[in-house]
Design a protein around this motif. Structure first.
Motif, PDB file in Angstrom:
ATOM      1  N   LEU A   7       2.572   2.318  -5.283  1.00 28.02           N
ATOM      2  CA  LEU A   7       2.554   3.442  -6.137  1.00 28.02           C
ATOM      3  C   LEU A   7       1.659   3.189  -6.820  1.00 28.02           C
ATOM      4  O   LEU A   7       2.521   1.692  -8.146  1.00 28.02           O
ATOM      5  CB  LEU A   7       4.012   3.339  -6.392  1.00 28.02           C
ATOM      6  N   PHE A   8       0.852   3.284  -7.946  1.00 22.57           N
ATOM      7  CA  PHE A   8       0.278   2.554  -9.031  1.00 22.57           C
ATOM      8  C   PHE A   8       0.187   1.162  -9.085  1.00 22.57           C
ATOM      9  O   PHE A   8      -0.323   0.423  -9.465  1.00 22.57           O
ATOM     10  CB  PHE A   8       1.284   1.954 -10.114  1.00 22.57           C
ATOM     11  N   ALA A   9      -1.207   1.144  -7.685  1.00 18.32           N
ATOM     12  CA  ALA A   9      -1.718   0.141  -7.363  1.00 18.32           C
ATOM     13  C   ALA A   9      -3.098   0.234  -7.961  1.00 18.32           C
ATOM     14  O   ALA A   9      -3.727   0.811  -8.461  1.00 18.32           O
ATOM     15  CB  ALA A   9      -2.222   0.364  -5.903  1.00 18.32           C
ATOM     16  N   GLY A  10      -3.401  -1.468  -8.564  1.00 15.89           N
ATOM     17  CA  GLY A  10      -4.626  -1.423  -9.007  1.00 15.89           C
ATOM     18  C   GLY A  10      -5.602  -2.209  -8.323  1.00 15.89           C
ATOM     19  O   GLY A  10      -5.932  -1.544  -7.063  1.00 15.89           O
ATOM     20  N   ALA A  28      -1.870   3.457  -1.019  1.00 15.40           N
ATOM     21  CA  ALA A  28      -1.690   2.556  -1.370  1.00 15.40           C
ATOM     22  C   ALA A  28      -2.387   4.034  -2.522  1.00 15.40           C
ATOM     23  O   ALA A  28      -3.135   4.766  -2.279  1.00 15.40           O
ATOM     24  CB  ALA A  28      -2.308   1.720  -1.538  1.00 15.40           C
ATOM     25  N   ALA A  29      -1.785   4.605  -4.518  1.00 20.63           N
ATOM     26  CA  ALA A  29      -1.940   5.036  -4.930  1.00 20.63           C
ATOM     27  C   ALA A  29      -2.471   4.801  -6.496  1.00 20.63           C
ATOM     28  O   ALA A  29      -1.783   4.290  -6.959  1.00 20.63           O
ATOM     29  CB  ALA A  29      -1.223   6.799  -5.061  1.00 20.63           C
ATOM     30  N   ASN A  30      -3.102   5.252  -6.729  1.00 23.83           N
ATOM     31  CA  ASN A  30      -3.940   5.171  -8.373  1.00 23.83           C
ATOM     32  C   ASN A  30      -4.287   6.613  -8.851  1.00 23.83           C
ATOM     33  O   ASN A  30      -4.979   6.922  -7.774  1.00 23.83           O
ATOM     34  CB  ASN A  30      -4.184   4.022  -8.646  1.00 23.83           C
ATOM     35  N   HIS A  31      -3.877   7.038  -9.893  1.00 18.17           N
ATOM     36  CA  HIS A  31      -4.727   7.873 -10.540  1.00 18.17           C
ATOM     37  C   HIS A  31      -6.050   7.343 -11.004  1.00 18.17           C
ATOM     38  O   HIS A  31      -7.095   8.121 -11.182  1.00 18.17           O
ATOM     39  CB  HIS A  31      -3.804   8.457 -11.968  1.00 18.17           C
ATOM     40  N   GLU A  37     -11.023   2.588  -5.571  1.00 20.72           N
ATOM     41  CA  GLU A  37     -12.727   1.763  -5.063  1.00 20.72           C
ATOM     42  C   GLU A  37     -11.627   0.287  -4.867  1.00 20.72           C
ATOM     43  O   GLU A  37     -12.257  -0.721  -3.791  1.00 20.72           O
ATOM     44  CB  GLU A  37     -13.531   2.018  -6.070  1.00 20.72           C
ATOM     45  N   TRP A  38     -11.299  -0.240  -5.881  1.00 21.52           N
ATOM     46  CA  TRP A  38     -11.533  -1.519  -5.899  1.00 21.52           C
ATOM     47  C   TRP A  38      -9.923  -2.361  -5.184  1.00 21.52           C
ATOM     48  O   TRP A  38      -9.540  -3.367  -4.242  1.00 21.52           O
ATOM     49  CB  TRP A  38     -11.525  -2.472  -7.140  1.00 21.52           C
ATOM     50  N   HIS A  39      -8.888  -1.575  -4.595  1.00 20.37           N
ATOM     51  CA  HIS A  39      -8.041  -1.935  -4.374  1.00 20.37           C
ATOM     52  C   HIS A  39      -8.177  -1.518  -2.072  1.00 20.37           C
ATOM     53  O   HIS A  39      -7.688  -2.351  -2.013  1.00 20.37           O
ATOM     54  CB  HIS A  39      -6.830  -0.851  -4.623  1.00 20.37           C
ATOM     55  N   ALA A  40      -9.083  -0.336  -2.544  1.00 20.69           N
ATOM     56  CA  ALA A  40      -9.935  -0.335  -1.252  1.00 20.69           C
ATOM     57  C   ALA A  40     -10.807  -1.356  -1.077  1.00 20.69           C
ATOM     58  O   ALA A  40     -10.501  -1.410   0.320  1.00 20.69           O
ATOM     59  CB  ALA A  40     -10.185   1.252  -0.998  1.00 20.69           C
ATOM     60  N   ALA A  41     -11.853  -1.941  -1.504  1.00 19.43           N
ATOM     61  CA  ALA A  41     -12.340  -3.032  -1.108  1.00 19.43           C
ATOM     62  C   ALA A  41     -12.125  -4.167  -0.504  1.00 19.43           C
ATOM     63  O   ALA A  41     -11.968  -4.721   0.572  1.00 19.43           O
ATOM     64  CB  ALA A  41     -12.939  -3.131  -3.125  1.00 19.43           C
ATOM     65  N   ASN A  42     -10.293  -4.767  -0.974  1.00 16.30           N
ATOM     66  CA  ASN A  42      -9.463  -5.664  -0.858  1.00 16.30           C
ATOM     67  C   ASN A  42      -8.632  -5.149   0.081  1.00 16.30           C
ATOM     68  O   ASN A  42      -8.041  -6.374   0.317  1.00 16.30           O
ATOM     69  CB  ASN A  42      -8.642  -5.908  -1.505  1.00 16.30           C
ATOM     70  N   HIS A  43      -8.695  -4.060   0.564  1.00 16.22           N
ATOM     71  CA  HIS A  43      -7.159  -3.293   1.295  1.00 16.22           C
ATOM     72  C   HIS A  43      -7.995  -2.321   2.102  1.00 16.22           C
ATOM     73  O   HIS A  43      -7.266  -1.345   2.225  1.00 16.22           O
ATOM     74  CB  HIS A  43      -6.167  -3.184   1.005  1.00 16.22           C
ATOM     75  N   PRO A  44      -8.498  -2.725   2.792  1.00 14.17           N
ATOM     76  CA  PRO A  44      -9.625  -1.685   3.958  1.00 14.17           C
ATOM     77  C   PRO A  44      -8.841  -0.655   4.360  1.00 14.17           C
ATOM     78  O   PRO A  44      -9.290   0.938   5.319  1.00 14.17           O
ATOM     79  CB  PRO A  44     -10.387  -2.486   4.376  1.00 14.17           C
ATOM     80  N   ASP A  45      -7.632  -1.614   4.844  1.00 12.64           N
ATOM     81  CA  ASP A  45      -6.877  -0.860   6.511  1.00 12.64           C
ATOM     82  C   ASP A  45      -5.802   0.202   5.552  1.00 12.64           C
ATOM     83  O   ASP A  45      -4.913   0.653   6.512  1.00 12.64           O
ATOM     84  CB  ASP A  45      -5.964  -1.743   7.179  1.00 12.64           C
ATOM     85  N   THR A  46      -5.934   0.025   4.666  1.00  8.57           N
ATOM     86  CA  THR A  46      -4.550   1.082   3.829  1.00  8.57           C
ATOM     87  C   THR A  46      -5.386   2.436   3.634  1.00  8.57           C
ATOM     88  O   THR A  46      -6.147   2.303   3.502  1.00  8.57           O
ATOM     89  CB  THR A  46      -4.122   0.604   2.834  1.00  8.57           C
ATOM     90  N   GLN A  47      -4.448   3.232   4.007  1.00  2.00           N
ATOM     91  CA  GLN A  47      -4.651   4.786   3.160  1.00  2.00           C
ATOM     92  C   GLN A  47      -4.590   4.748   1.601  1.00  2.00           C
ATOM     93  O   GLN A  47      -3.624   4.469   1.030  1.00  2.00           O
ATOM     94  CB  GLN A  47      -3.497   5.652   3.759  1.00  2.00           C
ATOM     95  N   HIS A  48      -5.333   4.983   1.733  1.00  2.00           N
ATOM     96  CA  HIS A  48      -5.860   5.294  -0.328  1.00  2.00           C
ATOM     97  C   HIS A  48      -5.394   6.908  -0.739  1.00  2.00           C
ATOM     98  O   HIS A  48      -6.472   8.324  -0.119  1.00  2.00           O
ATOM     99  CB  HIS A  48      -7.070   4.823  -0.844  1.00  2.00           C
ATOM    100  N   ILE A  49      -4.851   6.086  -2.082  1.00  5.27           N
ATOM    101  CA  ILE A  49      -5.016   8.647  -2.641  1.00  5.27           C
ATOM    102  C   ILE A  49      -5.040   8.502  -3.787  1.00  5.27           C
ATOM    103  O   ILE A  49      -4.597   7.165  -5.018  1.00  5.27           O
ATOM    104  CB  ILE A  49      -3.926   9.112  -1.912  1.00  5.27           C
ATOM    105  N   CYS A  50      -6.301   8.918  -4.712  1.00  8.08           N
ATOM    106  CA  CYS A  50      -6.568   8.999  -6.259  1.00  8.08           C
ATOM    107  C   CYS A  50      -6.116  10.233  -6.604  1.00  8.08           C
ATOM    108  O   CYS A  50      -6.685  11.406  -6.643  1.00  8.08           O
ATOM    109  CB  CYS A  50      -7.952   8.920  -6.757  1.00  8.08           C
ATOM    110  N   GLN A  51      -4.506  10.668  -7.571  1.00 11.43           N
ATOM    111  CA  GLN A  51      -3.961  11.153  -7.975  1.00 11.43           C
ATOM    112  C   GLN A  51      -2.938  11.085  -8.804  1.00 11.43           C
ATOM    113  O   GLN A  51      -2.254   9.869  -8.569  1.00 11.43           O
ATOM    114  CB  GLN A  51      -3.331  11.971  -6.367  1.00 11.43           C
ATOM    115  N   ASP A  52      -3.126  11.733 -10.263  1.00 10.25           N
ATOM    116  CA  ASP A  52      -1.380  11.843 -10.791  1.00 10.25           C
ATOM    117  C   ASP A  52      -0.462  11.746  -9.768  1.00 10.25           C
ATOM    118  O   ASP A  52       0.319  12.498  -9.266  1.00 10.25           O
ATOM    119  CB  ASP A  52      -1.991  13.026 -11.656  1.00 10.25           C
TER     120      ASP A  52
END
Length: 307
Positions: A7-10, A28-31, A37-52
């Protein structure tokens, strides 16, 4: 293998530490779109969500063993001169309730909440702790200087270990020999400028003068803000806390330069293969907000041993 969410992954300090400890980071999530974008670049196998995360639907989060969370710390830290109880901090401090909401829905066996130690001085901390305890979690606060976990930086942080157990889970964290700042700084690289030039602040010149008297021709010092008074710091110590803005300057004879983004990443224990923005200011902001991956790795490894 632990399964985790962040949570609050940067930039991915928690996630990188978890991966290095042998855990699988599922979600992983961040608003902030740049952070995602950069968390996904370093962790491409992780599901990401951009949300408050105030608005998150926790039922859509994959089931996990371990929740990692670093709620916003700026409303708690004294480093920014915060006035405790001011309503202007309420929005940032309220991010601490997101881990509680996830814990209520998904009930992971463990959670580690990282923040500044002042978090426990928050006027609503007793309510936060009570909420976690009502959900069945025992709380074990660990106040840790990340330099003691082999990170080449003095960075004192709270790691609150929450476990679905009758008794708090107190980790036996190792105490490493400190890594000197000279190991992560390159005095032969970068863009240097003359110290004695028009417009240089008197406080800067005084720091340089006093630093030379104590440490010789090469040392580091805070250029913006404080942290080492008016003396600078020896290269034989870990550097001081990396923040979200440029802070540290390197002094070499009659020249100086600001710490580079790559050096800041190294001070946080990110590896040289870490993907990051080309923009210096954005990289420094993400780096200063991050959990040092090496500290995260060691804390999670000790959690796995104690579990």
């Amino acid at each position: 293998m632990f399964t985790t969410i962040d949570l609050f992954a940067g930039l991915g300090g928690w996630s990188t530490g978890a991966r290095d400890a042998g855990a699988q980071v599922l979600w992983a999530a961040n608003h902030w779109p740049d952070a995602v974008e950069w968390h996904a670049a370093n962790h491409p196998d992780t599901q990401h969500i951009c949300q408050d995360l105030h608005q998150a639907d926790w039922s859509q989060v994959p089931k996990h063993d371990l929740m990692l969370a670093s709620p916003c710390c700026q409303g708690h830290t004294k480093a920014r001169g915060r006035d405790n109880g001011k309503a202007k901090h309420d929005k940032s401090r309220s991010t601490a309730w997101a881990p509680v909401s996830n814990a209520e829905v998904n009930r992971p066996e463990f959670a580690i909440i990282e923040n500044v130690p002042d978090f426990m001085g928050w006027v609503l901390y007793p309510a936060w702790a009570y909420a976690m305890q009502r959900l069945g979690y025992a709380l074990a606060p660990h106040i840790v200087d990340c330099a003691d976990l082999c990170v080449p930086q003095h960075r004192v942080r709270l790691f609150m270990v929450c476990s679905l157990s009758k008794a708090p889970l107190h980790l036996q964290l190792p105490r490493c020999q400190h890594v000197p700042a000279r190991h992560i700084l390159d005095f032969d690289a970068g863009n240097w400028s003359k110290i004695d030039k028009p417009g240089r602040a008197e406080s800067t010149l005084l720091r340089v003068k006093n630093g030379r008297e104590r440490f010789g021709e090469r040392f580091i010092m805070p250029y913006y803000g404080s942290g080492s008074g008016l003396t600078g710091r020896s290269l034989d110590r870990p550097i001081g806390t990396i923040t979200t803005l440029d802070r540290w300057a390197l002094v070499r004879g009659d020249e100086m330069r600001m710490m580079s983004a790559d050096e800041a990443l190294a001070a946080q224990s990110f590896g040289p293969d870490t993907k990051r923005p080309d923009n210096h200011r954005l990289t420094m902001h993400m780096t200063g907000n991050a959990v040092p991956p090496l500290a995260g790795k060691i804390v999670i490894e000790e959690l796995k041993r104690a579990a």
